[in-house]
Motif scaffolding. Structure first.
Motif, PDB file in Angstrom:
ATOM      1  N   PRO A  88       0.840  -1.207   0.000  1.00 54.18           N
ATOM      2  CA  PRO A  88       0.000   0.000   0.000  1.00 54.18           C
ATOM      3  C   PRO A  88       0.873   1.254   0.000  1.00 54.18           C
ATOM      4  CG  PRO A  88      -0.636  -1.538   1.742  1.00 54.18           C
ATOM      5  CD  PRO A  88       0.660  -2.011   1.204  1.00 54.18           C
ATOM      6  N   SER A  89       0.253   2.363  -0.339  1.00 56.72           N
ATOM      7  CA  SER A  89       0.982   3.629  -0.311  1.00 56.72           C
ATOM      8  C   SER A  89       1.378   3.975   1.115  1.00 56.72           C
ATOM      9  CB  SER A  89       0.107   4.753  -0.881  1.00 56.72           C
ATOM     10  OG  SER A  89      -0.992   5.016  -0.015  1.00 56.72           O
ATOM     11  N   ASP A 122       8.585  -5.438   3.405  1.00 58.14           N
ATOM     12  CA  ASP A 122       9.803  -6.167   3.054  1.00 58.14           C
ATOM     13  C   ASP A 122       9.551  -7.023   1.814  1.00 58.14           C
ATOM     14  OD1 ASP A 122      11.062  -5.099   5.244  1.00 58.14           O
ATOM     15  OD2 ASP A 122      10.785  -6.866   6.521  1.00 58.14           O
ATOM     16  N   PRO A 123      10.584  -7.231   0.989  1.00 62.71           N
ATOM     17  CA  PRO A 123      10.402  -8.075  -0.196  1.00 62.71           C
ATOM     18  C   PRO A 123       9.863  -9.453   0.181  1.00 62.71           C
ATOM     19  CG  PRO A 123      12.516  -6.941  -0.280  1.00 62.71           C
ATOM     20  CD  PRO A 123      11.954  -6.685   1.096  1.00 62.71           C
ATOM     21  N   GLY A 124       8.861  -9.908  -0.559  1.00 56.70           N
ATOM     22  CA  GLY A 124       8.319 -11.244  -0.331  1.00 56.70           C
ATOM     23  C   GLY A 124       7.022 -11.268   0.438  1.00 56.70           C
ATOM     24  N   ASN A 125       6.661 -10.178   1.120  1.00 58.63           N
ATOM     25  CA  ASN A 125       5.383 -10.189   1.835  1.00 58.63           C
ATOM     26  C   ASN A 125       4.251  -9.883   0.845  1.00 58.63           C
ATOM     27  OD1 ASN A 125       3.709 -10.448   4.179  1.00 58.63           O
ATOM     28  ND2 ASN A 125       3.528  -8.211   4.228  1.00 58.63           N
ATOM     29  N   TYR A 126       4.202  -8.678   0.331  1.00 63.17           N
ATOM     30  CA  TYR A 126       3.281  -8.401  -0.761  1.00 63.17           C
ATOM     31  C   TYR A 126       3.867  -8.987  -2.050  1.00 63.17           C
ATOM     32  CZ  TYR A 126       0.650  -5.163   2.190  1.00 63.17           C
ATOM     33  OH  TYR A 126      -0.125  -4.618   3.195  1.00 63.17           O
ATOM     34  N   PRO A 127       3.017  -9.458  -2.964  1.00 66.17           N
ATOM     35  CA  PRO A 127       3.555  -9.985  -4.224  1.00 66.17           C
ATOM     36  C   PRO A 127       4.280  -8.889  -5.004  1.00 66.17           C
ATOM     37  CG  PRO A 127       1.230 -10.570  -3.955  1.00 66.17           C
ATOM     38  CD  PRO A 127       1.550  -9.562  -2.898  1.00 66.17           C
ATOM     39  N   ASP A 128       5.367  -9.261  -5.659  1.00 65.79           N
ATOM     40  CA  ASP A 128       6.051  -8.303  -6.517  1.00 65.79           C
ATOM     41  C   ASP A 128       5.811  -8.667  -7.975  1.00 65.79           C
ATOM     42  OD1 ASP A 128       7.651 -10.539  -6.941  1.00 65.79           O
ATOM     43  OD2 ASP A 128       9.243  -9.837  -5.613  1.00 65.79           O
ATOM     44  N   ALA A 129       6.356  -7.856  -8.876  1.00 68.58           N
ATOM     45  CA  ALA A 129       6.113  -8.055 -10.304  1.00 68.58           C
ATOM     46  C   ALA A 129       6.587  -9.423 -10.773  1.00 68.58           C
ATOM     47  CB  ALA A 129       6.803  -6.949 -11.106  1.00 68.58           C
ATOM     48  N   ALA A 130       7.713  -9.875 -10.235  1.00 65.23           N
ATOM     49  CA  ALA A 130       8.240 -11.171 -10.659  1.00 65.23           C
ATOM     50  C   ALA A 130       7.305 -12.303 -10.250  1.00 65.23           C
ATOM     51  CB  ALA A 130       9.629 -11.392 -10.068  1.00 65.23           C
ATOM     52  N   ASP A 158     -14.347   1.068  -7.580  1.00 57.77           N
ATOM     53  CA  ASP A 158     -13.737   2.278  -8.122  1.00 57.77           C
ATOM     54  C   ASP A 158     -13.688   3.429  -7.116  1.00 57.77           C
ATOM     55  OD1 ASP A 158     -16.314   3.293  -8.124  1.00 57.77           O
ATOM     56  OD2 ASP A 158     -16.318   3.841 -10.248  1.00 57.77           O
ATOM     57  N   SER A 159     -14.248   3.199  -5.911  1.00 57.12           N
ATOM     58  CA  SER A 159     -14.145   4.203  -4.847  1.00 57.12           C
ATOM     59  C   SER A 159     -13.419   3.652  -3.625  1.00 57.12           C
ATOM     60  CB  SER A 159     -15.543   4.696  -4.455  1.00 57.12           C
ATOM     61  OG  SER A 159     -16.197   5.306  -5.545  1.00 57.12           O
ATOM     62  N   ASP A 160     -12.617   2.614  -3.827  1.00 57.53           N
ATOM     63  CA  ASP A 160     -11.881   1.981  -2.734  1.00 57.53           C
ATOM     64  C   ASP A 160     -10.721   2.884  -2.304  1.00 57.53           C
ATOM     65  OD1 ASP A 160     -10.415   0.343  -1.021  1.00 57.53           O
ATOM     66  OD2 ASP A 160     -10.606  -1.434  -2.289  1.00 57.53           O
ATOM     67  N   ARG A 161     -10.734   3.331  -1.056  1.00 54.25           N
ATOM     68  CA  ARG A 161      -9.655   4.207  -0.586  1.00 54.25           C
ATOM     69  C   ARG A 161      -8.453   3.430  -0.091  1.00 54.25           C
ATOM     70  NH1 ARG A 161      -9.988   6.211   5.098  1.00 54.25           N
ATOM     71  NH2 ARG A 161     -11.239   4.718   6.303  1.00 54.25           N
ATOM     72  N   LEU A 162      -8.601   2.119   0.137  1.00 54.91           N
ATOM     73  CA  LEU A 162      -7.457   1.307   0.547  1.00 54.91           C
ATOM     74  C   LEU A 162      -6.686   0.783  -0.662  1.00 54.91           C
ATOM     75  CD1 LEU A 162      -8.956  -0.822   3.474  1.00 54.91           C
ATOM     76  CD2 LEU A 162      -7.657   1.311   3.604  1.00 54.91           C
ATOM     77  N   VAL A 163      -7.428   0.397  -1.690  1.00 50.23           N
ATOM     78  CA  VAL A 163      -6.809  -0.097  -2.926  1.00 50.23           C
ATOM     79  C   VAL A 163      -7.398   0.719  -4.074  1.00 50.23           C
ATOM     80  CG1 VAL A 163      -6.300  -2.119  -4.338  1.00 50.23           C
ATOM     81  CG2 VAL A 163      -6.715  -2.406  -1.887  1.00 50.23           C
ATOM     82  N   PRO A 164      -6.798   1.860  -4.398  1.00 46.89           N
ATOM     83  CA  PRO A 164      -7.331   2.704  -5.477  1.00 46.89           C
ATOM     84  C   PRO A 164      -7.386   1.951  -6.805  1.00 46.89           C
ATOM     85  CG  PRO A 164      -5.702   3.890  -4.176  1.00 46.89           C
ATOM     86  CD  PRO A 164      -5.637   2.463  -3.733  1.00 46.89           C
ATOM     87  N   ARG A 165      -8.275   2.395  -7.687  1.00 50.49           N
ATOM     88  CA  ARG A 165      -8.482   1.660  -8.935  1.00 50.49           C
ATOM     89  C   ARG A 165      -7.235   1.602  -9.794  1.00 50.49           C
ATOM     90  NH1 ARG A 165     -13.053   5.599 -11.624  1.00 50.49           N
ATOM     91  NH2 ARG A 165     -11.883   7.559 -11.629  1.00 50.49           N
ATOM     92  N   ALA A 166      -6.344   2.593  -9.678  1.00 51.43           N
ATOM     93  CA  ALA A 166      -5.090   2.526 -10.430  1.00 51.43           C
ATOM     94  C   ALA A 166      -4.266   1.319  -9.999  1.00 51.43           C
ATOM     95  CB  ALA A 166      -4.290   3.811 -10.238  1.00 51.43           C
ATOM     96  N   GLU A 167      -4.303   0.983  -8.704  1.00 53.18           N
ATOM     97  CA  GLU A 167      -3.566  -0.184  -8.216  1.00 53.18           C
ATOM     98  C   GLU A 167      -4.240  -1.472  -8.678  1.00 53.18           C
ATOM     99  OE1 GLU A 167      -2.753  -0.034  -4.037  1.00 53.18           O
ATOM    100  OE2 GLU A 167      -2.067   2.051  -4.115  1.00 53.18           O
ATOM    101  N   THR A 168      -5.575  -1.464  -8.751  1.00 54.11           N
ATOM    102  CA  THR A 168      -6.285  -2.630  -9.269  1.00 54.11           C
ATOM    103  C   THR A 168      -5.927  -2.864 -10.733  1.00 54.11           C
ATOM    104  OG1 THR A 168      -8.106  -2.274  -7.723  1.00 54.11           O
ATOM    105  CG2 THR A 168      -8.564  -3.650  -9.640  1.00 54.11           C
ATOM    106  N   LEU A 169      -5.878  -1.801 -11.515  1.00 55.35           N
ATOM    107  CA  LEU A 169      -5.490  -1.912 -12.919  1.00 55.35           C
ATOM    108  C   LEU A 169      -4.064  -2.433 -13.046  1.00 55.35           C
ATOM    109  CD1 LEU A 169      -5.860  -1.411 -15.944  1.00 55.35           C
ATOM    110  CD2 LEU A 169      -5.232   0.983 -15.548  1.00 55.35           C
ATOM    111  N   ALA A 170      -3.154  -1.918 -12.229  1.00 52.43           N
ATOM    112  CA  ALA A 170      -1.764  -2.361 -12.288  1.00 52.43           C
ATOM    113  C   ALA A 170      -1.652  -3.850 -11.950  1.00 52.43           C
ATOM    114  CB  ALA A 170      -0.907  -1.528 -11.334  1.00 52.43           C
ATOM    115  N   LEU A 171      -2.445  -4.305 -10.981  1.00 49.21           N
ATOM    116  CA  LEU A 171      -2.427  -5.728 -10.630  1.00 49.21           C
ATOM    117  C   LEU A 171      -2.878  -6.571 -11.820  1.00 49.21           C
ATOM    118  CD1 LEU A 171      -2.266  -8.178  -8.779  1.00 49.21           C
ATOM    119  CD2 LEU A 171      -4.491  -7.527  -7.822  1.00 49.21           C
TER     120      LEU A 171
END
Length: 257
Positions: free
Chosen positions: A128-129, A180-188, A203-216
């Protein structure tokens, strides 16, 4: 639906698992979010009566013991894998909400069990941010949680084998703030996911904004993307019909095994 309950012991914790639906149907494993319980996803179940629906309380949540291991997303993924093995689920689809969705991502990336697909709902594909961590996750307290979620807190007190909300929220705070690396998933890790995937967000999620959903969604090859209009973080509970419709469409196009 009639529910069957059982305990599955793995890595020092007895996990509460519940089955509903058609025992001969295609298997779905539902994974709830942090601080909740399998009851949080109960509103989705009427839409999946033809499936073998398996739900689990994450360690420390609902009717599951916390154990002595630190809470990490890879740990939650291993717990899900243990339930898959113990229940004899053949290529289940993981339907994970929030923390449960992150666990599903880890399980799919690890490739230790064969999955028919994954659905993530309001899940982070990256940490998260700093603003979300500092203003929300790092400020959680037991008293504040009880005030915000009185019904689920009372359920926890009633059904948990060793209720200690302060300890649970302390562990959850560490989990959510652990970048820390390995807790949240990374790109690899996301790039290693080969099973079909559906990424859902509000699209109104303040914890996971839609830009982060799109990136996932863009980080997983071939993943489908859905955004529920006007929906916040808790859309699987507040909009179960719309959520289930998206999941049903995803399931309908999966290859038959």
């Amino acid at each position: 639906m009639h529910a069957q309950n059982r305990k599955i012991i793995t890595e020092g914790a007895a996990l509460h698992v519940q089955e509903q639906g058609d025992p001969a149907g295609p298997p779905l494993l539902f994974l709830h979010g942090g601080g909740g319980s399998l009851q949080d996803l109960a509103g989705l179940l009427p839409y999946f009566g033809g499936y073998r629906c398996v739900l689990m309380d994450s360690r420390g949540h609902g009717g599951s013991a916390l154990g002595d291991l630190p809470l990490t997303y890879p740990q939650l993924a291993r717990d899900a894998e243990a339930v898959i093995a113990a229940c004899g689920l053949e290529a289940p689809v993981l339907v994970g909400y929030s923390d449960g969705g992150i666990a599903a991502l880890h399980a799919a990336a690890a490739g230790r069990v064969r999955l028919g697909g994954i659905v993530t709902m309001a899940a982070n594909g990256s940490p998260p941010s700093a603003q979300v961590i500092e203003t929300i996750y790092a400020t959680v307290t037991a008293s504040g949680w009880r005030e915000m979620f009185p019904v689920s807190s009372a359920l926890y007190d009633r059904i948990n084998p060793a209720p200690d909300l302060e300890r649970l929220l302390s562990e959850l705070g560490k989990l959510w703030c652990n970048t820390d690396p390995g807790n949240y998933p990374d790109a690899a890790r996301l790039a290693r996911i080969s099973c079909p995937a559906l990424v859902l967000g509000g699209d109104s999620d303040r914890l996971v904004p839609r830009a982060e959903t799109l990136a996932l969604a863009e980080g997983i090859a071939g993943a489908a993307l859905g955004l529920l209009p006007f929906a916040g973080h808790d859309f699987p509970e507040t909009a179960p019909k719309a959520t289930a419709a998206a999941v049903q469409q995803f399931l309908a196009q999966l290859p038959q095994t």
